[in-house]
Write an enzyme that holds these catalytic residues in place. Structure first.
Site, PDB file in Angstrom:
ATOM      1  N   HIS A  24      12.245   6.046  -6.041  1.00 33.03           N
ATOM      2  CA  HIS A  24      11.873   6.630  -4.591  1.00 33.03           C
ATOM      3  C   HIS A  24      10.336   7.226  -4.670  1.00 33.03           C
ATOM      4  O   HIS A  24       9.556   6.688  -3.940  1.00 33.03           O
ATOM      5  CB  HIS A  24      12.812   7.827  -4.121  1.00 33.03           C
ATOM      6  CG  HIS A  24      14.157   7.483  -4.211  1.00 33.03           C
ATOM      7  ND1 HIS A  24      14.680   6.393  -3.374  1.00 33.03           N
ATOM      8  CD2 HIS A  24      15.240   7.807  -4.904  1.00 33.03           C
ATOM      9  CE1 HIS A  24      16.109   6.051  -3.895  1.00 33.03           C
ATOM     10  NE2 HIS A  24      16.287   6.947  -4.665  1.00 33.03           N
ATOM     11  N   ASP A  25      10.123   8.343  -5.522  1.00 33.51           N
ATOM     12  CA  ASP A  25       8.842   9.014  -5.267  1.00 33.51           C
ATOM     13  C   ASP A  25       7.626   8.310  -5.971  1.00 33.51           C
ATOM     14  O   ASP A  25       6.770   8.508  -5.283  1.00 33.51           O
ATOM     15  CB  ASP A  25       9.077  10.532  -5.832  1.00 33.51           C
ATOM     16  CG  ASP A  25       9.970  11.221  -4.893  1.00 33.51           C
ATOM     17  OD1 ASP A  25      10.724  12.382  -5.295  1.00 33.51           O
ATOM     18  OD2 ASP A  25      10.548  10.747  -3.657  1.00 33.51           O
TER      19      ASP A  25
END
Ligand code: RIB
Ligand code: CA
Length: 291
Positions: free
Chosen positions: A232-233
């Site tokens: 995700h990040d």
């Protein structure tokens, strides 16, 4: 590219920090923390420990806002898989909101803002300085689930549901905003072998990251049924930097509901990344291994 990162360091936040530190075109001007995967103070301690391992005590880390942490199961009790990092320098005396505003005012039109946690600090900065959208080059928000199920409820993604009002404020502000939702982040993953490549790299920072990821693998194994982790990040960071290329990325109006849903409301101004042109996992691993 001058970047302010707002995060809830967490394991994939740690990977995003390593990615940004590794990229030669990135100047990481400051980091703010927010409650999410853990508390904002703990996220700051985690971030400062990572920066100490990387020899980057020059980067200010400021503690921000938020309510109570909630994702202990996926990121471990201290947010980074119970890994003990060195004690870094003290946090910056400013709040995360104040650090963001200072950087934006000092570098008008240059600062790229990346949010990989709940949006409370960015919303607070917008309230304090309504002209902030004129001062930043762009904003990237990791969050939301537009055409796919959520990961905290069947409909809501973790960063958004933690502070829906803040997310609504950030996504509706008049700045160039890119949303990186689960629609794309769940598609780009690492395997256990990728995690082990971090360990083989051998530096203290890579070893620390390799120690963190097994908790993340175990957390997602319960969801995915396989030992893989969605990135995700770091993906939000790689999209911002331009090292990976969005394929389907329509400009949408994204409504944020009180239960944390992110609802597609037709054409709008939020660049919503739904897919990439190529797999991003190998690109991000290669970049982090250069650190
Ligand atoms: O839903 C994924 C997001 O929530 C990531 O930013 C992860 O670190 C957690 O904050
Ligand atoms: Ca995060």
């Amino acid at each position: 590219m001058l970047i302010y990162l707002d995060c809830d360091t967490g394991i994939d936040d740690a990977l995003a920090i390593a990615y940004l530190l590794a990229h030669p075109d990135v100047t990481l001007a400051g980091i703010g923390t927010v409650n999410g995967n853990t508390t904002a103070p703990q996220a700051a301690a985690n971030t400062l420990g990572l920066l100490a391992l990387a020899g980057r005590d020059d980067i200010p880390v400021a503690v921000g806002s938020g309510e109570h942490p909630y994702a202990v199961s996926v990121h471990g009790g201290n947010g980074i898989g119970e890994v003990a990092l060195p004690v870094g320098k003290d946090p910056d005396p400013r709040t995360a909101e104040a650090l963001l505003l200072d950087l934006a005012r000092r570098h008008p039109g240059e600062l790229h803002v990346i949010a990989t946690g709940p949006c409370g600090n960015l919303a607070a900065a917008l309230r304090a300085e309504p002209r902030l959208p004129e001062l930043v080059a762009g904003v990237t928000v990791m969050g939301g689930a537009v055409r796919v199920p959520g990961n905290r409820t069947p409909h809501a993604e973790a960063n958004i549901i933690h502070d829906p009002a803040a997310a609504a404020t950030v996504l509706s502000a008049p700045w160039p905003v890119t949303l990186v939702p689960l629609d794309v982040t769940m598609q780009h993953r690492w395997t256990v072998a990728d995690g082990e490549a971090l360990r083989a790299a051998g530096t203290p920072l890579h070893r620390a990251l390799a120690e963190m990821v097994p908790v993340y693998f175990s957390g997602y194994e319960q969801v995915l049924g396989v030992r893989e982790i969605p990135l995700h990040d770091p993906l939000a960071a790689a999209i911002t930097v331009g090292e990976v290329t969005p394929d389907e990325a329509p400009l949408l109006s994204i409504g944020v509901e009180a239960d944390g849903r992110t609802v597609e409301e037709g054409p709008g101004d939020v660049r919503t990344v739904l897919s990439l042109t190529a797999p991003a996992g190998p690109v991000m691993l290669a970049r982090i291994l250069t650190l």
